[in-house]
Design a protein around this motif. Structure first.
Motif, PDB file in Angstrom:
ATOM      1  N   THR A  30     -11.710 -21.593  -2.216  1.00  0.00           N
ATOM      2  CA  THR A  30     -11.512 -22.455  -3.381  1.00  0.00           C
ATOM      3  C   THR A  30     -10.021 -22.679  -3.624  1.00  0.00           C
ATOM      4  N   GLY A  31      -9.727 -23.757  -4.304  1.00  0.00           N
ATOM      5  CA  GLY A  31      -8.329 -24.092  -4.601  1.00  0.00           C
ATOM      6  C   GLY A  31      -7.547 -24.340  -3.321  1.00  0.00           C
ATOM      7  N   THR A  32      -6.384 -23.746  -3.258  1.00  0.00           N
ATOM      8  CA  THR A  32      -5.535 -23.944  -2.071  1.00  0.00           C
ATOM      9  C   THR A  32      -5.782 -22.886  -1.000  1.00  0.00           C
TER      10      THR A  32
END
Length: 390
Positions: free
Chosen positions: A82-84
């Motif tokens: 998730t995210g970066t």
């Protein structure tokens, strides 16, 4: 009593999948990262999962791991997507877990799958154990951080493979010298992939790793050819078996020890550096490389600030002290190594004794953040020598 190395080898031989990597500063948190736990390369997802992690999701799996054939942990293998983030980690080892300390940086971690949720893991800490591990499994020190064994991809490197076979056919001896092996493997690689002197000069750190890996593949090709029939024939005595095994292992370790020196020599020739190799200084000491040459070293009128000494060792956690008295006229000793990660305490001691590490640029991330500016890449080392030889 069986050693940890022997137990690790036996466990790998009984398993369908195993993994190895050097423990890095990133694993122990010495880089300043908040997330501690062993980072597992993305190419090794199948060690724990049935399918690779999907970006945008987090996935985990809880497993039991037996460490050093001694104690167990209930650990978590997790994919952060998730995210970066896009990484795999092995975490949760309990209070007092002994293998995520600063002193473990540079140790070799081995993880072996025994069942779907039960694993064995071993940590090899000495240079000798690590070298013996590579020799026993016939893998290269550049071939860590992935599933064992990583097979040579003939289909995608036909030109290189054809060159290997041509060299094998041309051999008039059982095994070539280490110099012949290094030279021919390098020529095969350069010709197959169109590597020019300009390419080498633009990225010597990358190319020396490619040469080392290619030489290892050529050595395996010759070894398989020479021993495939012999190992299919029953040994008449235990002594005969042991003698054959020792011959194979000693040749592997001898090749690995000289390989790095041969390829470094080629880098220095490409950059047209003046140097002497395996020459004698005080008390019959033999440093691997002296720049610009032995004559300048023994000429007391020659400016010592323009002298450079370089040792080459595939692993150096224990062996770095061997170079301290190899050249009395040179205060700072440079040491090129393929060791991926060394603890902060050991690095502090090295630099206290004026030993300056030189490592391939891709390996810099394996070292504690505090020392990354002090450690040289091969490219930066060459530039220092060039400046002194102007």
């Amino acid at each position: 009593m069986e050693s940890i190395l022997q137990k690790a080898i036996q466990s790998i031989q009984k398993s369908s999948i195993a993994f190895s990597k050097y423990i890095t500063a990133n694993d122990t948190g010495a880089t300043g990262a908040h997330q501690a736990g062993f980072h597992i390369h993305k190419n090794a997802w199948q060690l724990f999962f049935k399918t690779p992690g999907k970006k945008g999701t987090n996935e985990d799996k809880f497993v039991t791991i037996k460490w050093q054939d001694d104690f167990e942990t209930q650990s978590r293998f997790i994919y952060y997507g998730t995210g970066t983030r896009n990484e795999y980690r092995l975490t949760r080892f309990g209070k007092g877990f002994p293998y995520l300390q600063d002193d473990n940086i540079g140790d070799l971690l081995i993880i072996i799958k025994r069942t779907d949720d039960y694993y064995e893991a071993f940590v090899l800490q000495s240079d000798e154990e690590i070298d013996d591990f590579f020799a026993e499994l016939n893998i290269s020190s550049t071939d860590t951080n992935g599933i064992l064994p990583r097979q040579f991809q003939q289909t995608s490197e036909d030109k290189l493979h054809d060159c290997f076979l041509a060299f094998l056919k041309s051999l008039k001896v059982d095994f070539p010298t280490t110099l012949e092996l290094a030279t021919n493997s390098r020529n095969c690689y350069n010709n197959a992939f169109g590597i020019t002197q300009q390419i080498i000069k633009s990225n010597p750190d990358k190319e020396i790793l490619n040469w080392l890996n290619t030489e290892f593949q050529l050595f395996k090709t010759i070894e398989i050819d020479r021993y495939s029939k012999r190992i299919q024939t029953p040994f008449k005595t235990v002594e005969e078996l042991v003698e054959t095994a020792n011959t194979i292992l000693n040749r592997r370790k001898s090749r690995a020890g000289k390989s790095l020196e041969h390829h470094l020599s080629e880098i220095f020739k490409t950059f047209q550096l003046d140097y002497s190799t395996q020459t004698i200084t005080e008390d019959n000491k033999k440093p691997d490389f002296i720049f610009p040459n032995l004559e300048a070293y023994h000429n007391l009128k020659f400016d010592p600030e323009k002298l450079v000494v370089l040792a080459s060792k595939t692993t150096c956690k224990d062996r770095w002290r061997q170079i301290l008295n190899e050249a009395d006229r040179v205060k700072t000793k440079h040491l090129f190594t393929l060791q991926q990660g060394i603890s902060k305490n050991q690095l502090e001691e090295m630099y206290k004794y004026n030993v300056c590490l030189v490592v391939p640029k891709p390996y810099l991330t394996s070292f504690p953040q505090d020392f990354k500016e002090k450690i040289l890449t091969l490219d930066s080392f060459v530039k220092i020598v060039q400046f002194k030889q102007q």
